[in-house]
Design a protein around this motif. Structure first.
Motif, PDB file in Angstrom:
ATOM      1  N   ARG B  28       0.850  -1.209   0.000  1.00 55.73           N
ATOM      2  CA  ARG B  28       0.000   0.000   0.000  1.00 55.73           C
ATOM      3  C   ARG B  28       0.874   1.244   0.000  1.00 55.73           C
ATOM      4  NH1 ARG B  28      -4.621  -0.479  -0.916  1.00 55.73           N
ATOM      5  NH2 ARG B  28      -6.252  -1.418   0.351  1.00 55.73           N
ATOM      6  N   ASN B  71       1.995  -0.116  -4.516  1.00 55.17           N
ATOM      7  CA  ASN B  71       1.061  -0.688  -5.487  1.00 55.17           C
ATOM      8  C   ASN B  71       1.579  -1.932  -6.201  1.00 55.17           C
ATOM      9  OD1 ASN B  71      -0.785   1.295  -4.864  1.00 55.17           O
ATOM     10  ND2 ASN B  71       0.026   2.698  -6.403  1.00 55.17           N
ATOM     11  N   SER B 211      -2.087   3.104 -11.923  1.00 54.69           N
ATOM     12  CA  SER B 211      -1.395   1.821 -11.922  1.00 54.69           C
ATOM     13  C   SER B 211      -2.393   0.747 -12.350  1.00 54.69           C
ATOM     14  CB  SER B 211      -0.892   1.520 -10.525  1.00 54.69           C
ATOM     15  OG  SER B 211      -1.998   1.179  -9.706  1.00 54.69           O
ATOM     16  N   ILE B 215      -5.306   2.415  -9.145  1.00 51.44           N
ATOM     17  CA  ILE B 215      -5.034   3.505  -8.211  1.00 51.44           C
ATOM     18  C   ILE B 215      -4.343   4.641  -8.955  1.00 51.44           C
ATOM     19  CG2 ILE B 215      -3.757   4.178  -6.133  1.00 51.44           C
ATOM     20  CD1 ILE B 215      -4.096   1.233  -5.217  1.00 51.44           C
TER      21      ILE B 215
END
Lengths: 322, 322, 322, 322, 322, 322
Positions: B28, B71, B211, B215
Motif C-alpha cells: 500500500r 502498489n 497503476s 489507483i
C-alpha cells in the motif's frame, strides 16, 4: 338565407367566401365591443384543429356576453366573408355545445398524445405493483379523490407538458423510465419510487386553475402563497392521518415531494436524502427536457437550429442530419 | 529458523504473534528510513483483502528501494512480532510476484463487481447495435486501441467509481440505462447515444496516471492543461480524420463529449444541443449519484443517517426502515 | 430620359430630388414584395459612406431576386424622387459591380482603421520574432491557409471589433501590447505569447459565417456545437500532427487557446496555468475594453456620459473635461 | 570563556557546534517562558539570510522582555550547542543594533529586488511626466508626506508583494506597464493614469501596521472599518481641498481609486467609467498575477507543476520545458 | 475517611488539593475506559457555574455506565488531588440528583437571561392581544401542547440562542420588536404578526433532540428529511383542521412560516407576500444578529476587534470607545 | 373673448367643452413643434391633482420655449375644445407662477404624507437626544447646511420614497423604528444610531439632481462616479475636520454610512462591524420594504394579488381578507 336548410358541418380550412358554413369551434378569445352605431357586438377568435378565424356576433345581448366566453365550445352557423384580405365569419346562429353533441375536446385543443383514460389506467397498473399496503392505499385514495381533475389538467401553465392531460402524460412517461432504471439500480425501493412519481406534482391540481380544456388561467391563492410542493405535503399528511399510516413512511413520501426540485433555488429546501428521491428528481428533469427538446425539434428541419429556447437555458437545439 | 521449512500461505487476519508467516500482499505504501545504526531499512504497509500490517525490511539495498514500491504485489515470508501493542511483520524474504503466481489483482484492491473482460464484452455487444457504419468503426477503433488501459482504469482519482475497472463498470451501467430510456423516448438516435456513452470519459485514460491496480497517482501534464473533455475531442478528431468520417457526424460526437458536464462551471463550455447529448449528461449524473448513494448506504443500518457526503453536496443519506 | 447621357457618379448625400443620379452602393438589405398590380418588385436599402436611401426596382425578375442580395455592391442609375417626405430612388439600371470597377469595400462598410494587408504584414513581422522553429512553422501554416478570410473577418458578430478586418486589427494591437509587457516581465516566453495572440481567435473564421464585407450573418453548425475555442484546438492539433510538432509544445499552445477566456462561465474550462496564457487573457480583455470604451467616447462630448453599454457590464462611460 | 576575545561575525550557516559565535540577526519570534527552576527565560527564533536557529536567553529580566521583541535586529554572542539533534544557541551577550552598526535590513528580510530609494526616484521620474499642474502637485504632496512609510511598506499582509518595499516595487512595475500601454492606446490621459497608479494603494500605509522590516502585524482600526480604498479617497480629498484642486479632477482621481478593484464583490462599489480607470484595474491585476506566477515558478523545475496556489484561484502553475 | 462526616457543599472554584469536597455538578462529558489493571473506570468532565474539573470513578459497574451519562446532574463527594499539574477529583460517592435536591438547572448550563416561566407568561400576554378568535385559539393550543419543551428548548444547536430556554427568549424579544414596529407601520395586522412570531420556529421542538439542559444532541429523522419549516406547516394544518379554521387564515399563517427565511437558498421556497411575513423575516434576522453581536462584544474590550465570527458572514466585530 | 372678464379658477376635472377656463397647473412635459404653416408651437401636458390635459400654445416665441419648461407651475387661461375625442386646451394666456400666488407644490405632485417642515422638526427633536457633543454638532451642521434641499428631495429617482420630501419622510420613519428597537436592545449606542439614520442617505442631495417638485432628472457627475455612500463619507470628513472631531468617532460614523447597504454587491465594501451599523442596515431595509408593500397594497382589493413588483424581487403582493 334559409335557416332550415340542411348543411353539413365544415372545418375552418374548408370555408369558402360567400357561403354559409356551420360547425363546432372553440372560443379561443372573445371581446365585447361597441360599434359605431353604439350597438354592442362580440368579436371572436374561433378555432378548430384546422385553423383560426375571426368572427362577429352583431347585436349581442348581456346574456350573450356572459355565455360565450373564452375556452367554451360552440356550434355556429354564419356567412363567410372577406375583410381587409382576411376571412371573416358573420355569425347567424350560435349556441353552446351540449353532451349530446358528443364532442371530444382533444380535437379542439393541444392535448397529450394518448387518451386520458388510457393513461389513467396505465398509472393504476403501476399502483398495482406497489406492495406496501399503506403506500398503495394512500396513492389509491389520492388518485380517486382527484381523478376528475387529473384527467384534463396540464402539468404547467407555460412550461413543459402545458396542454390538456399533460400531467397524466408526464406521470406515465416517468413511471416507464422509473421501471427501466430500477432494473439497473436493483437496490431501489420501487414502492417509494412509483408513489413518488405519481404524487410529486399532484398538488398542481390545486396550485393552478385550469379549465377542462387544459388551459391554465392563473395560480390559486394557495398556489401563490404555498406552492404545489407544500400543498402536496399537506395532502399526504391529511390522508396519512386518515389511514393512520406509519409515520416514517409518510415522512419519506413527504420528503420525496419536498426534495424533487433538488435545489433550494428551485423550490426544494431539502435535497434528496434517499436514492428514490434522487432518482425521482432526475426522472422528472429528463422527462421535462425530452418533452421540450422534442417539441422544438418537431418544428424544424434536419440541419437546422431552433430559436433560443428559454426553458432550456436559452439554448438553440440542433436537428442532426445523421 | 529454517528457511526450507514448508509453510502454507496465510492471510493477515490469520497471523499469530511469534510465528513465521508467509503470503501474497499488496504494498500500500512504503518509505525508506534510516535506523539509529545508520542502516537503511524499508517500512511497509502491506495489505490483503483481510487487513493491513506494518512490516520492516531491515538492511535494504538501493535495489530493494527501487524494486519494492507502492502498489506492487509481493510474496513475503517473515516473523510476526508485536511492538507497542500492534502486530509487526519482520520480513525474512521478499520478492515481486510473477505471472506464474497466478494472482488476481481484484483480490487485493477495491474493484468493480464484475470481471473486466465480461464488462468489456458487454460494451462490445452494444457497439454491435450501432448501425451507422462510420460511428461503429470509430468506436471500435478507439476501444481496441485502448482496451489495455480500459480493463483496469478507474473512472476517477477520488470520486465515483474510483476503483479498479471502475470506468468500464460506469460505461456498462450507463449503456443499460440508455437502453431503457430509448424505449420511452423513441425519437432518440441510439447510434449517437451509445457512442456518446462509451466515449464520454475515454480520455480519462490519458488524463490520469493509473497503476494496473486502478489507483491513480496523479494527473498527467496534458490532463492538467487540457482535461479529458478536450483530450477526448482530439482523440475523436484523429480517428475521424483517419477513417474520413462525415464531418457532421464527427462534430456531433465531439459535441456530446464537450457538453456532457452540462454546465460551463463544471467544464462544458457548451450545453447539450441535441437530445442525445442531453440524455448522456443525465445518465452520467444518475450513475454517479446512484454509485455514491449505494456506497454510503452499504455502510449504515436502517434508520440511520450517513455522515455528510462531500460528493453529494454535503448531504447526509438516510437508510429507510420501510 | 436618355440612358446614353453621360452623368457623373454621385454619393447619396449629393442626391437632388428630380434628377437622375448614378453611383456605387452597398445593398444593406433587400426584400422582394408584391405591388398592388401583382407585380413583384425589389425594395432596397442602399448605402454608401455618406448615408442610406430607400430604392425600388419595379418589375423584377426571379433572376434579379437571386442576384441582388444583401451585402453586395451594385452600380445603380435612377431617378431621385420624394415619397412621404423622404427621398426615394427609382432604379432605372442596376448591375453587380466587378473587379474592373476597382472599388474598395472599406469605403462602403465600417472597417478597421488600417489597411488589412498592412496589418497582415505587421503580424508576419511578429511571427518573424518567434525563434522556436516548430511554433514558427505552425503559425505560418495557419496564417497562410487562412489569409483569405483573415483579411476581411471581423472579430465578432456584435461585440468588440465587429467590423471588416476587425480580427486582424485586434491581433495587431494585442501583439504590440504583448511586446510592451514582455519588457517588464522578462521571464515571459515570447514565442508562446506571440503564437497565442495570433491564434487565440483564429477559429472564429470557422465559427461564424462572414461576408467579405465583414458582416456576420450567423454562426456555423460547428461554431454552435463546438465553438471557436475547441475549433482552434482542433486546427492546432491537425497542423501539429502534420509537422510532427513536439507534443508538449502543441499542448501548451492548445492550453493557451483553451484558457484565454479565463473562467469556465466564459468558455474556458481551464484557467491559465502558465504565465503566457495568463497574459494572453489580460491582453485580450484590455484590447476589447479599450475598443469598446473608445468607440463610446468618440460619440459624446467632454463632460457627458454615454448611454449604458451592455458590453461593459452595463456601465455608462464618462468623457472627462480634464 | 573570555568575553574580551575578538571573534569575527558569522552567519548562521557557518555555525559549528561547540564554538562561540557572534553576529547580527533578526528576531523572527520570541516567547517568554518559565523554566523548571521558576526562572524566566526568552526563547527566540533568530534568522539571517542563511537560515534560522533556536536561541535561549536564560535569566531574562522584565526589561529584556520589553526590549527584545519580534522583528528587531540584534547583535548576539553565544555558544552553539546541540539539543535533540538540532542546533541551539545559548546567548551570552545580546544588544539591540544601532545606526552605527550600519546594517541593511534588506539583508535580513525578504525585500523587493531593487533598492527602495532607487524605486522611489523612478516613481518621481514618472511624476515629472504629469503635465497637469494640479495633479502633479497633489501627487507630489502625497508622496512627500508618506515617503518614510512608502520606503519600506509591503503591498499586502500575505498576498502579492508582501515583503519589504513591496508597495514601491508594485508601483514602479505598474508605471512601466502603463507607459507601454499608452503607446498602443494613444487616447489615454497619461496624467490620470500615472497619478492613479501611484495613488491606487497609497492608503495601504494606513490600512495596515507594518514594521520597518516590511512585516505587517495587523490591520488598523480605520483599515478594518473603512479600508484602503475609502481611506485613499479621504487622503485625496484632504489634499485637493488644501490646494483648491479643480473639483472634476479630484473626483476623477477618487473615482480611479474607488473603481480599481473593478467589481463590487472585490471592494469597488463603482466599476471604472473612464478608460484610465479601466486600464489601472488591469495593470494592477497583471502585476499581481505575474508576481504570484513568477514566485511559484521560481521554486519548481521545468516540466513540473506547483502546488495549488490559493491566490491564483487555487490553480497549479506549470513550468514549461519549451 | 469518614463518610458520615458532615461537610459543606463547595463549588469547583473553591476546591483545595488534599481536601475532601462535595457538591452538585453537571456531567459535561463522560467516557468509559479500561485501566492498566483491566478494570473499567469512568472518566468525567464535571462542571458548575464556576468551572470544570476532571474526575475519575474507579471500579465502575455496567450500571454506573448506564446511569452517569452526559448532561445529567450529580451529587459527588471525593478527594481533590493533583495530576500532571492539574486538579483531579477522585470520586468516593456519587448519585444522580432528585427533585428533593431542589436544584435549578439554569445554575449549571448557559441559559436565557430571564426565567422561562416568566418569558412564557410574557408570550401569553401577547397572545391575549390577538383579536381574531381562530388565530388566538390555534396559537393557544399549540403553546399548551408544547409548553413542556418550550420551557427549556434552545433555538438552535449551534447558532444564535443555542442555550437553555433560548427559543423562548428569542420569541419574547421578537414580540417586543414587533410591537414597536407596529406603531410606525400602522397598517400591519398584529394578529398575524404576533402569531407568526410565536409559531415561526415552534417546530424546532421536533426538528432537534434537546435534553432538558437545552443541549441539542442531534437532529431528528423528520427534522433532517423535512425541516422545521415544513414541520411547522404540518402542525398548523393539524390544529387548523381540528378547530375548522377559516382556510385563508390557515394558509396565511402557513405562508408566514414558509417564507420567514426569506430566500430559497436559506430554506424558504416562497418569499414573503404579505407585509406581516416580510416584517417577521426582518425581526427574526435582527434578533439573531443582535444576539450574536452582543455575545461577541461581551468578551472583548473597548477599542478591540473580536475574532472573525462565522455566523456573521465571517466578520470581525468592533467595540467602540465612544 | 374679453380678457378682462373675471372668471374663477377651475381644476381640470371641472373643465367643460366650449368654455373659457383658467387655473394653476404643473407642466408635466412640453415639446416644441412646428405646425404645417411652419409656425412653432408648444405642446403641453398640464396636470393638477385632479388629472391631466393636453394643451397648445400656438405661435410661441423662443422666449416662451425657454420659459415654459417641464416641472414649472403656470397660471393658464384658455378655451376647452375637443380633438379626436379627447379634451384639448387652447391657451390664450399663460404665465409662470410667483410667490404671490401662494401655491403649495404638494398639491401638484406626489409628496410625503406629512408637511416637510414638520418632519424636519421631528428630526431635530431626535438630534436633541444625541448626547455626544461632537456627534450632535456634526449632525446639526450638516442638517443646517442642507436644509434647503432636504425639504423637497425625494429618496430616490425611481425606487422607494421617490416623491417630494421622500428622503425626510424616510428618515423620520427610520428614527421612530430605531427608537423602538433601542428599547429591546439596550446596549445600543443611540447617539451613533440616530446620527447614522439621519446621515445615511444625506449625500443623495448631491448624487441626484432634483427639481423642487421632488422629481429627479438625472444623476450628477459625482453621483455617477462616486455615489452617495462615498460622497457622504467625504461630507462627514469635511465637517469632522472643521470641528476637530475625535478621529474614532468620525470613523465610526463613516463606517455606518459605508456599510449601510450591508453587502458589497449592493455598494457596501464593508459589512457592518458595530451593532449600530447592523441595525441601521435593517431599519433602512424595513422602511423601504414597508413603503413598497403599502404602496402596492393600496391599489388592490382584499383577496387580490398585485402585479409582480420589480423592487420586491419580482414578487406579487397579496392583500389578505383576514
Amino acid at each position: 338565407m334559409d335557416d332550415k336548410k340542411i348543411i353539413e358541418d365544415k372545418q375552418i380550412s374548408e370555408f369558402v367566401i360567400g357561403e354559409v358554413s356551420q360547425g363546432f369551434f372553440l372560443i379561443r378569445s372573445v371581446e365585447s365591443r361597441t360599434a359605431s352605431n353604439n350597438n354592442k357586438y362580440l368579436d371572436f377568435t374561433l378555432a378548430d384543429k384546422t385553423g383560426e378565424i375571426n368572427a362577429k356576433l352583431w347585436h349581442c345581448t348581456e346574456k350573450d356576453e356572459a355565455k360565450y366566453i373564452a375556452n367554451k365550445l360552440v356550434k355556429v352557423r354564419g356567412n363567410v366573408t372577406q375583410w381587409q384580405g382576411r376571412l371573416q365569419y358573420i355569425i347567424e346562429k350560435v349556441r353552446l355545445t351540449t353532451e349530446d353533441d358528443n364532442l371530444k375536446v382533444e380535437n379542439f385543443v393541444p392535448s397529450a398524445p394518448y387518451p386520458a383514460e388510457e393513461m389513467y389506467s396505465e398509472v393504476l397498473k403501476y399502483v398495482g405493483l406497489i406492495k406496501n399496503s399503506e403506500i398503495n392505499m394512500l396513492v389509491n385514495i389520492l388518485l380517486e379523490e382527484n381523478k376528475d381533475r387529473l384527467i384534463y389538467y396540464p402539468a404547467a401553465q407555460k412550461n413543459h407538458h402545458s396542454y390538456r392531460s399533460g400531467l397524466l402524460y408526464h406521470i406515465t412517461s416517468m413511471l416507464k423510465v422509473g421501471e427501466g432504471l430500477s432494473k439497473v439500480y436493483e437496490f431501489i425501493n420501487l414502492d417509494l419510487l412509483y408513489a413518488g412519481i405519481i404524487l410529486h406534482d399532484i398538488a398542481k391540481l390545486f396550485e393552478m386553475d385550469s379549465s377542462e380544456l387544459g388551459i391554465v388561467s392563473d395560480y390559486t391563492m394557495e398556489g401563490n402563497l404555498l406552492g404545489h410542493i407544500v400543498q402536496g405535503i399537506k395532502m399526504i399528511e391529511r390522508v396519512a392521518s386518515e389511514i393512520e399510516m406509519n409515520e416514517e413512511t409518510a415522512i419519506l413520501l413527504q420528503h420525496m415531494i419536498l426534495s424533487h426540485h433538488n435545489e433550494p433555488e428551485f423550490g426544494s429546501p431539502k435535497r434528496p436524502m434517499i436514492p428514490e428521491a434522487e432518482l425521482l428528481h432526475h426522472i422528472d428533469t429528463i422527462d421535462a427536457r425530452m418533452f421540450d427538446m422534442k417539441k422544438n425539434l418537431d418544428n424544424i428541419n434536419e440541419g437546422d437550429f431552433s430559436d433560443r429556447v428559454w426553458l432550456l437555458h436559452n439554448r438553440k437545439i440542433y436537428k442532426p442530419k445523421v
